[in-house]
Design a protein around this motif. Structure first.
Motif, PDB file in Angstrom:
ATOM      1  N   VAL A 266       0.844  -1.193   0.000  1.00 59.10           N
ATOM      2  CA  VAL A 266       0.000   0.000   0.000  1.00 59.10           C
ATOM      3  C   VAL A 266       0.883   1.247   0.000  1.00 59.10           C
ATOM      4  CG1 VAL A 266      -1.735   1.309   1.283  1.00 59.10           C
ATOM      5  CG2 VAL A 266      -1.891  -1.198   1.135  1.00 59.10           C
ATOM      6  N   VAL A 267       0.709   2.087  -1.019  1.00 59.58           N
ATOM      7  CA  VAL A 267       1.493   3.319  -1.143  1.00 59.58           C
ATOM      8  C   VAL A 267       0.561   4.504  -1.369  1.00 59.58           C
ATOM      9  CG1 VAL A 267       3.512   2.127  -2.083  1.00 59.58           C
ATOM     10  CG2 VAL A 267       1.788   3.042  -3.649  1.00 59.58           C
ATOM     11  N   ASP A 268       1.108   5.712  -1.182  1.00 59.38           N
ATOM     12  CA  ASP A 268       0.346   6.914  -1.490  1.00 59.38           C
ATOM     13  C   ASP A 268       0.625   7.340  -2.928  1.00 59.38           C
ATOM     14  OD1 ASP A 268       2.817   8.187  -1.484  1.00 59.38           O
ATOM     15  OD2 ASP A 268       2.511   9.210   0.426  1.00 59.38           O
ATOM     16  N   ASP A 269       0.143   8.524  -3.307  1.00 61.64           N
ATOM     17  CA  ASP A 269       0.314   8.945  -4.703  1.00 61.64           C
ATOM     18  C   ASP A 269       1.715   9.440  -5.007  1.00 61.64           C
ATOM     19  OD1 ASP A 269       0.241  11.354  -3.370  1.00 61.64           O
ATOM     20  OD2 ASP A 269      -1.546  12.115  -4.387  1.00 61.64           O
ATOM     21  N   ASP A 275       5.489   3.019   6.137  1.00 61.19           N
ATOM     22  CA  ASP A 275       6.472   3.491   7.117  1.00 61.19           C
ATOM     23  C   ASP A 275       6.925   4.918   6.853  1.00 61.19           C
ATOM     24  OD1 ASP A 275       8.021   3.113   4.878  1.00 61.19           O
ATOM     25  OD2 ASP A 275       9.568   1.919   5.873  1.00 61.19           O
ATOM     26  N   GLY A 276       6.433   5.494   5.748  1.00 65.22           N
ATOM     27  CA  GLY A 276       6.777   6.884   5.433  1.00 65.22           C
ATOM     28  C   GLY A 276       8.123   7.074   4.763  1.00 65.22           C
ATOM     29  N   ARG A 277       8.866   5.988   4.509  1.00 69.94           N
ATOM     30  CA  ARG A 277      10.204   6.107   3.916  1.00 69.94           C
ATOM     31  C   ARG A 277      10.418   5.143   2.740  1.00 69.94           C
ATOM     32  NH1 ARG A 277      13.513  10.168   4.425  1.00 69.94           N
ATOM     33  NH2 ARG A 277      15.359   8.845   4.549  1.00 69.94           N
ATOM     34  N   THR A 278      10.036   3.897   2.940  1.00 70.18           N
ATOM     35  CA  THR A 278      10.197   2.916   1.868  1.00 70.18           C
ATOM     36  C   THR A 278       9.257   3.265   0.716  1.00 70.18           C
ATOM     37  OG1 THR A 278      10.720   1.227   3.525  1.00 70.18           O
ATOM     38  CG2 THR A 278      10.101   0.454   1.326  1.00 70.18           C
ATOM     39  N   LEU A 279       9.689   2.966  -0.496  1.00 71.26           N
ATOM     40  CA  LEU A 279       8.858   3.198  -1.670  1.00 71.26           C
ATOM     41  C   LEU A 279       8.570   1.887  -2.377  1.00 71.26           C
ATOM     42  CD1 LEU A 279      11.246   5.715  -1.642  1.00 71.26           C
ATOM     43  CD2 LEU A 279       9.424   6.660  -3.043  1.00 71.26           C
ATOM     44  N   ALA A 285       2.669  -2.738  -6.300  1.00 71.21           N
ATOM     45  CA  ALA A 285       2.154  -1.618  -5.505  1.00 71.21           C
ATOM     46  C   ALA A 285       0.646  -1.460  -5.632  1.00 71.21           C
ATOM     47  CB  ALA A 285       2.842  -0.321  -5.918  1.00 71.21           C
ATOM     48  N   ASN A 286       0.009  -1.138  -4.519  1.00 63.49           N
ATOM     49  CA  ASN A 286      -1.416  -0.815  -4.468  1.00 63.49           C
ATOM     50  C   ASN A 286      -1.503   0.691  -4.234  1.00 63.49           C
ATOM     51  OD1 ASN A 286      -4.012  -0.202  -3.189  1.00 63.49           O
ATOM     52  ND2 ASN A 286      -4.344  -2.402  -3.186  1.00 63.49           N
ATOM     53  N   LEU A 287      -2.023   1.420  -5.202  1.00 62.11           N
ATOM     54  CA  LEU A 287      -1.964   2.877  -5.172  1.00 62.11           C
ATOM     55  C   LEU A 287      -3.343   3.503  -5.309  1.00 62.11           C
ATOM     56  CD1 LEU A 287      -0.882   4.313  -8.620  1.00 62.11           C
ATOM     57  CD2 LEU A 287      -1.278   1.877  -8.303  1.00 62.11           C
ATOM     58  N   THR A 325       3.115  13.930  -7.648  1.00 68.85           N
ATOM     59  CA  THR A 325       2.091  12.901  -7.505  1.00 68.85           C
ATOM     60  C   THR A 325       2.017  12.048  -8.765  1.00 68.85           C
ATOM     61  OG1 THR A 325       0.378  14.400  -8.325  1.00 68.85           O
ATOM     62  CG2 THR A 325       0.702  14.295  -5.941  1.00 68.85           C
ATOM     63  N   CYS A 326       1.601  10.816  -8.565  1.00 70.88           N
ATOM     64  CA  CYS A 326       1.373   9.909  -9.690  1.00 70.88           C
ATOM     65  C   CYS A 326      -0.049  10.135 -10.176  1.00 70.88           C
ATOM     66  CB  CYS A 326       1.583   8.462  -9.247  1.00 70.88           C
ATOM     67  SG  CYS A 326       1.399   7.252 -10.565  1.00 70.88           S
ATOM     68  N   ARG A 327      -0.217  11.001 -11.164  1.00 73.63           N
ATOM     69  CA  ARG A 327      -1.524  11.324 -11.711  1.00 73.63           C
ATOM     70  C   ARG A 327      -1.460  11.224 -13.224  1.00 73.63           C
ATOM     71  NH1 ARG A 327      -5.448  10.950  -8.420  1.00 73.63           N
ATOM     72  NH2 ARG A 327      -6.712  12.405  -9.605  1.00 73.63           N
ATOM     73  N   GLY A 328      -2.520  10.764 -13.802  1.00 68.18           N
ATOM     74  CA  GLY A 328      -2.554  10.665 -15.252  1.00 68.18           C
ATOM     75  C   GLY A 328      -3.626   9.697 -15.698  1.00 68.18           C
ATOM     76  N   VAL A 329      -3.799   9.588 -16.977  1.00 66.71           N
ATOM     77  CA  VAL A 329      -4.803   8.691 -17.554  1.00 66.71           C
ATOM     78  C   VAL A 329      -4.171   7.312 -17.747  1.00 66.71           C
ATOM     79  CG1 VAL A 329      -6.335   8.273 -19.499  1.00 66.71           C
ATOM     80  CG2 VAL A 329      -5.882  10.618 -18.756  1.00 66.71           C
ATOM     81  N   PRO A 330      -4.582   6.312 -16.980  1.00 68.34           N
ATOM     82  CA  PRO A 330      -4.036   4.969 -17.203  1.00 68.34           C
ATOM     83  C   PRO A 330      -4.380   4.480 -18.611  1.00 68.34           C
ATOM     84  CG  PRO A 330      -5.175   5.097 -15.089  1.00 68.34           C
ATOM     85  CD  PRO A 330      -5.520   6.350 -15.844  1.00 68.34           C
ATOM     86  N   TRP A 331      -3.439   3.836 -19.250  1.00 65.50           N
ATOM     87  CA  TRP A 331      -3.728   3.297 -20.569  1.00 65.50           C
ATOM     88  C   TRP A 331      -3.040   1.951 -20.748  1.00 65.50           C
ATOM     89  CZ3 TRP A 331       0.392   2.741 -24.063  1.00 65.50           C
ATOM     90  CH2 TRP A 331       1.547   3.467 -23.768  1.00 65.50           C
TER      91      TRP A 331
END
Length: 418
Positions: A266-269, A275-279, A285-287, A325-331
């Motif tokens: 589970v990650v943010d955008d 844990d606030g550090r690992t990516l 990844a679940n985003l 942020t990870c934003r965009g149109v998934p394709w």
């Protein structure tokens, strides 16, 4: 924000390579180690079920970067080393223990561990001739067996299964696709698009069965695969079976290290884990849904090159203290024989669908609406429509349903008029 620490990236697929490349490009000064479990240099996976299988691509042509790229960018590429255990400190530093019992310390960690094929726990699933497809080793095995096969049964009507079935049919192999749902690709396309695709495959000689499941795999007296028994009692002759029923995220390492996992890490955008550090990036990844239109907060996994690239850019920005942020149109795309399917946006089962029939047989675009808004499109052999809708979604533009239904006017004309 320090950028001179030791960066360890676990996983040398598309997402891992892109993260390493972007991190260096964005200003990471410290050592970067890219750790891959496979012995092969990083390669593109999508062609494995198409060009690699039919012999028009090789390991060399699939390479994600040239041989000299990693040295030129001071990226230490380590192959054939699988991480077995992670020790994480509260500040995100720690170490990774590999199968060779080597411990690699890091100041920042990126998980790009990907996904693995789901398997079926049915009688006969261990027979020789029952295979999956995820990596180049699987593809090499499949190609060798396909060259000697007369009958192929594909379990699962998703992208990979249909791509392999199309390659097999073109090579003269009698192919059957078995899908448990009522339509092909039911999680990603509308029923109308699924029917167009099914019709095209049937026309090429592929038998497509929906609403049925395999009950067991049958072996002969030499313990070699001979048939697939379905839950309706039918026996399908088969000397080769491909299991293509989706993939599960490789998040076991993350879960054992104490990171929150739920169908992936589970990650943010910004690709940051709990844990606030690992990516974490890519298929593991679940985003949050990155789609531009506002809507209810949903989380998902996206298995695509596009997502791997976008998440990697977000992760690299986070690493160097310039978060994006990870934003965009998934394709997505899928080449199934001569048929090209391209999808922009994320549809849902309850969307309304407006169909634009093209000028050529089989050519069509299905536009998906949620309320008054255009949210996605499925384009079969309609690349111009795909590009137009992708741009429109990115720009927040929505065509009216009435305009969309008017096939006398190209979609790009509606877009350019707004």
């Amino acid at each position: 924000m320090t950028t001179d620490g030791r960066l360890l990236i676990v996983g040398a697929g598309q997402a891992g390579v892109q993260t390493a490349s972007n991190a260096r490009e964005f200003g990471w000064q410290g050592p970067i180690t890219l750790l891959g479990a496979e012995p092969h240099p990083p390669y593109a996976r999508p062609p494995l079920s198409k060009a690699f299988l039919n012999g028009t691509a090789t390991e060399d042509t699939l390479a994600l970067r040239t041989v000299g790229f990693y040295a030129d960018h001071r990226i230490d590429l380590v192959l054939g080393e699988r991480v077995e255990h992670l020790d994480l400190a509260g500040d995100g530093t720690g170490s990774a223990v590999t199968g060779s019992v080597r411990r690699r310390s890091f100041d920042r960690l990126v998980l790009a561990t990907g996904a693995e094929p789901r398997r079926l726990s049915l009688e006969g699933a261990g027979l020789a001739g029952v295979v999956v497809l995820r990596d180049v080793h699987d593809a090499t095995t499949l190609a060798g067996r396909l060259a000697a096969a007369r009958t192929l049964v594909v379990i699962g009507g998703g992208f990979v299964g249909l791509e392999v079935a199309a390659v097999a049919a073109a090579a003269g192999v009698r192919a059957t696709v078995v899908e448990a749902a009522s339509s092909l690709m039911n999680r990603v396309v509308s029923p109308v698009t699924a029917e167009i695709v099914a019709r095209a495959h049937r026309a090429s000689g592929i038998r497509v069965l929906t609403g049925v499941r395999p009950a067991r795999f049958v072996g002969d007296r030499h313990n070699a695969l001979s048939a697939v028994e379905l839950d309706n009692g039918e026996h399908l002759p088969a000397d080769l079976v491909l299991i293509g029923v989706g993939a599960r995220p490789c998040d076991d390492l993350a879960a054992a290290a104490g990171l929150h996992c739920d169908n992936g890490v589970v990650v943010d955008d910004r690709s940051v884990a709990s844990d606030g550090r690992t990516l974490a990036v890519g298929d593991c990844a679940n985003l949050p849904d990155p789609s531009p239109p506002p809507g209810p907060a949903v989380r998902l996994r996206l298995e695509s090159v596009d997502n791997a690239v976008e998440q990697a850019r977000a992760a690299a920005g986070t690493l160097v203290g310039a978060p994006r942020t990870c934003r965009g149109v998934p394709w997505f795309w899928s080449d199934q024989g001569s048929l090209k399917l391209q999808i922009a946006g994320l549809g849902r089962a309850d969307d309304d669908v407006v169909v634009r029939v093209g000028k050529r047989p089989g050519q069509h675009t299905a536009l998906r609406y949620r309320g008054p808004r255009l949210v996605a499109a499925e384009c079969v052999d309609s690349p111009a429509d795909f590009l137009t809708v992708r741009k429109a979604l990115a720009a927040g533009v929505s065509f009216s349903r009435e305009a969309a239904a008017d096939t006398g006017v190209p979609l790009k004309q509606h877009f350019s008029a707004m």
